[in-house]
Design a protein around this motif. Structure first.
Motif, PDB file in Angstrom:
ATOM      1  N   ALA A   1       0.831  -1.203   0.000  1.00  0.00           N
ATOM      2  CA  ALA A   1       0.000   0.000   0.000  1.00  0.00           C
ATOM      3  C   ALA A   1       0.869   1.257   0.000  1.00  0.00           C
ATOM      4  O   ALA A   1       0.555   2.242  -0.693  1.00  0.00           O
ATOM      5  N   ALA A   2       1.967   1.240   0.746  1.00  0.00           N
ATOM      6  CA  ALA A   2       2.863   2.395   0.761  1.00  0.00           C
ATOM      7  C   ALA A   2       3.474   2.630  -0.614  1.00  0.00           C
ATOM      8  O   ALA A   2       3.562   3.770  -1.098  1.00  0.00           O
ATOM      9  N   GLY A   3       3.877   1.549  -1.281  1.00  0.00           N
ATOM     10  CA  GLY A   3       4.414   1.681  -2.630  1.00  0.00           C
ATOM     11  C   GLY A   3       3.372   2.187  -3.615  1.00  0.00           C
ATOM     12  O   GLY A   3       3.671   2.997  -4.503  1.00  0.00           O
ATOM     13  N   ARG A   4       2.147   1.734  -3.448  1.00  0.00           N
ATOM     14  CA  ARG A   4       1.050   2.175  -4.315  1.00  0.00           C
ATOM     15  C   ARG A   4       0.790   3.672  -4.154  1.00  0.00           C
ATOM     16  O   ARG A   4       0.483   4.358  -5.132  1.00  0.00           O
ATOM     17  N   PHE A   5       0.883   4.159  -2.933  1.00  0.00           N
ATOM     18  CA  PHE A   5       0.674   5.582  -2.655  1.00  0.00           C
ATOM     19  C   PHE A   5       1.580   6.442  -3.549  1.00  0.00           C
ATOM     20  O   PHE A   5       1.130   7.376  -4.216  1.00  0.00           O
ATOM     21  N   PHE A   6       2.862   6.124  -3.572  1.00  0.00           N
ATOM     22  CA  PHE A   6       3.801   6.932  -4.339  1.00  0.00           C
ATOM     23  C   PHE A   6       3.748   6.618  -5.832  1.00  0.00           C
ATOM     24  O   PHE A   6       4.011   7.502  -6.655  1.00  0.00           O
ATOM     25  N   LEU A   7       3.390   5.384  -6.185  1.00  0.00           N
ATOM     26  CA  LEU A   7       3.271   5.028  -7.602  1.00  0.00           C
ATOM     27  C   LEU A   7       2.186   5.848  -8.285  1.00  0.00           C
ATOM     28  O   LEU A   7       2.400   6.442  -9.349  1.00  0.00           O
ATOM     29  N   PHE A   8       1.011   5.918  -7.661  1.00  0.00           N
ATOM     30  CA  PHE A   8      -0.082   6.655  -8.287  1.00  0.00           C
ATOM     31  C   PHE A   8       0.049   8.160  -8.086  1.00  0.00           C
ATOM     32  O   PHE A   8      -0.447   8.945  -8.899  1.00  0.00           O
ATOM     33  N   GLY A   9       0.737   8.572  -7.032  1.00  0.00           N
ATOM     34  CA  GLY A   9       1.065   9.987  -6.913  1.00  0.00           C
ATOM     35  C   GLY A   9       1.951  10.431  -8.059  1.00  0.00           C
ATOM     36  O   GLY A   9       1.796  11.528  -8.604  1.00  0.00           O
ATOM     37  N   ALA A  10       2.881   9.555  -8.458  1.00  0.00           N
ATOM     38  CA  ALA A  10       3.793   9.877  -9.561  1.00  0.00           C
ATOM     39  C   ALA A  10       3.048  10.003 -10.883  1.00  0.00           C
ATOM     40  O   ALA A  10       3.369  10.867 -11.705  1.00  0.00           O
ATOM     41  N   ARG A  11       2.081   9.156 -11.109  1.00  0.00           N
ATOM     42  CA  ARG A  11       1.308   9.264 -12.351  1.00  0.00           C
ATOM     43  C   ARG A  11       0.516  10.565 -12.398  1.00  0.00           C
ATOM     44  O   ARG A  11       0.581  11.323 -13.368  1.00  0.00           O
ATOM     45  N   ASP A  12      -0.226  10.843 -11.332  1.00  0.00           N
ATOM     46  CA  ASP A  12      -1.117  11.997 -11.353  1.00  0.00           C
ATOM     47  C   ASP A  12      -0.375  13.315 -11.194  1.00  0.00           C
ATOM     48  O   ASP A  12      -0.937  14.382 -11.472  1.00  0.00           O
ATOM     49  N   ALA A  13       0.895  13.270 -10.771  1.00  0.00           N
ATOM     50  CA  ALA A  13       1.669  14.493 -10.628  1.00  0.00           C
ATOM     51  C   ALA A  13       1.820  15.237 -11.953  1.00  0.00           C
ATOM     52  O   ALA A  13       2.030  16.444 -11.970  1.00  0.00           O
ATOM     53  N   TRP A  14       1.691  14.508 -13.058  1.00  0.00           N
ATOM     54  CA  TRP A  14       1.746  15.214 -14.349  1.00  0.00           C
ATOM     55  C   TRP A  14       0.550  14.904 -15.234  1.00  0.00           C
ATOM     56  O   TRP A  14       0.227  15.654 -16.149  1.00  0.00           O
ATOM     57  N   PHE A  15      -0.163  13.841 -14.934  1.00  0.00           N
ATOM     58  CA  PHE A  15      -1.233  13.402 -15.823  1.00  0.00           C
ATOM     59  C   PHE A  15      -2.542  14.139 -15.599  1.00  0.00           C
ATOM     60  O   PHE A  15      -3.269  14.413 -16.556  1.00  0.00           O
ATOM     61  N   VAL A  16      -2.896  14.482 -14.372  1.00  0.00           N
ATOM     62  CA  VAL A  16      -4.235  14.966 -14.044  1.00  0.00           C
ATOM     63  C   VAL A  16      -4.520  16.359 -14.592  1.00  0.00           C
ATOM     64  O   VAL A  16      -5.503  16.592 -15.286  1.00  0.00           O
ATOM     65  N   VAL A  17      -3.654  17.316 -14.269  1.00  0.00           N
ATOM     66  CA  VAL A  17      -3.875  18.709 -14.674  1.00  0.00           C
ATOM     67  C   VAL A  17      -2.819  19.172 -15.667  1.00  0.00           C
ATOM     68  O   VAL A  17      -3.131  19.727 -16.722  1.00  0.00           O
ATOM     69  N   GLY A  18      -1.550  18.950 -15.337  1.00  0.00           N
ATOM     70  CA  GLY A  18      -0.467  19.470 -16.152  1.00  0.00           C
ATOM     71  C   GLY A  18      -0.532  19.036 -17.604  1.00  0.00           C
ATOM     72  O   GLY A  18      -0.387  19.867 -18.521  1.00  0.00           O
ATOM     73  N   LEU A  19      -0.749  17.745 -17.841  1.00  0.00           N
ATOM     74  CA  LEU A  19      -0.724  17.234 -19.214  1.00  0.00           C
ATOM     75  C   LEU A  19      -1.837  17.805 -20.094  1.00  0.00           C
ATOM     76  O   LEU A  19      -1.551  18.341 -21.178  1.00  0.00           O
TER      77      LEU A  19
END
Length: 404
Positions: free
Chosen positions: A214-232
């Protein structure tokens, strides 16, 4: 038709329909509020409660699923999404940031209730000690869901152009009403309901394997959305001069391809048996290089369209494989008699990562452009890689990797 097959098909169809509306709604909100003059950071704020309540929902939803049955939580999620769509179909004067945040909060609750219920059901419908089948089934469900989410992105952009914002919302709500009625009639009641009433403190996993995952998942999906959600999407509109339809089409094709890769992930990574902790570490480490390379190329004034659109394709392939590995491992580690709570706890971390990534995406783009979002993404992936080294090296079915 056997009841197990009927339940699987009903849950899958319901999940598919919900996913289309969820993808369409996200694209509608990003693009429409961009036209209203909202900044990238303001748009990120619109999703703040959406992601925050995903954390709460997965925690409470897993407990509710264990007490009431995952069919109940599945249908509750669909009903809440209908309400959220209707709440947004109001005049522009009503659409303050706070109002939209509340409506998006309902949508976030709906999404995570629906996902938790659908994912938990796979564990319940697959026979015990069938890890290969479990990997195939969860990869197929997750992959098809993401392909349809991509279709939802495209649908949202097209509906915005054809029906405008409010007409699109009404069309999506109507679709869900029809699907909810059919699913309520077909799905077996009490699916996944525990025979004893679990206490709420059981939602916090006592299994270290699940906690590290779960801890790894937290940062994995944070990394995706850090550029995918709004920035891209904002970058594609403001820098690459894409139309709404072009943004929707490209992101739809990306997510559809992402879903296809997820669905075939067992053929890519399952040649030496089902995934284990070392499998997760290897693939997250490989993914880390992609956002870093894209950011460096952008800073070097390399063609932005080639860099971002091409890099996004590579990122999508590797991220899809990582997601499929994680989706299998959580179900393999989950306890049979508490699968809804274990899965809910895990996806609580997933929602927390999305919340972090959403905030980073809006604020980093506001102050540093897409490159800043990508550097943040790479940093979060480094942390996820380090955490994954704590997962057991043995396959989940082996005695030393078994749940305590």
């Amino acid at each position: 038709m056997q009841s197990g097959t009927k339940n699987y098909l009903t849950i899958t169809a319901s999940y598919w329909a919900f996913t289309v509306t969820d993808g369409a709604l996200r694209m509608l909100v990003v693009l429409y509020f961009h036209t209203l003059g909202y900044s990238a950071f303001d748009i990120a704020l619109l999703f703040l409660l959406y992601e925050f309540f995903g954390i709460v929902t997965n925690l409470v939803g897993g407990w509710l699923g264990a007490r009431l049955g995952v069919n109940t939580t599945l249908h509750l999620g669909m009903a809440l999404q209908i309400v959220a769509l209707i709440l947004l179909a109001v005049p522009d004067a009503w659409l303050s940031v706070l109002y939209v945040m509340v409506a998006q909060a309902l949508s976030g609750i709906a999404k995570d209730l629906n996902k938790m219920s659908a994912k938990s059901s796979i564990k319940l419908l697959v026979p015990a000690n069938s890890d290969d089948r479990l990997f195939r089934w969860v990869s197929a469900l997750t992959g098809s869901k993401n392909a349809l989410k991509g279709a939802g992105f495209f649908l949202g952009a097209v509906l915005l152009e054809l029906l405008e914002f409010r007409g699109a919302l009404v069309a999506l709500a109507t679709l869900l009403v029809l699907v909810l009625g059919a699913s309520t009639a077909l799905l077996t009641r009490g699916l996944g309901k525990m025979s004893s009433k679990p206490k709420f403190n059981r939602v916090f996993s006592q299994n270290p394997h699940i906690n590290w995952l779960a801890a790894g998942r937290f940062f994995l999906f944070g990394a995706r959305d850090a550029w995918f959600v709004v920035g891209l999407p904002v970058f594609m509109v403001s820098v690459l001069n894409f139309s709404f339809g072009e943004v929707g089409a490209y992101m739809a094709l990306w997510v559809i391809g992402y879903g296809v890769v997820q669905a075939i992930a067992p053929q890519i990574v399952g040649r030496n048996g089902t995934p284990r902790g070392t499998t997760a570490t290897y693939w997250i480490g490989a993914l880390t290089l992609v956002p870093l390379a894209i950011a460096l190329l952008l800073d070097s004034q390399f063609d932005p369209a080639v860099t971002v659109l091409g890099g996004l394709l590579i990122f999508g392939v590797l991220f899809a494989i990582n997601s499929a590995i994680h989706s299998f491992l959580i179900l393999a580690y989950a306890e049979d008699d508490a699968v809804a709570m274990n899965v809910g706890f895990y996806y609580m971390a997933n929602a927390g990562g999305r919340l972090l990534g959403t905030l980073i995406s809006g604020s980093a783009y506001q102050f540093g452009g897409l490159s800043a979002c990508l550097y943040w993404s790479a940093a979060l992936l480094i942390v996820s890689t380090m955490l994954s080294t704590k997962l057991p090296r043995e396959q989940p079915g082996s005695s030393s990797a078994a749940l305590e």
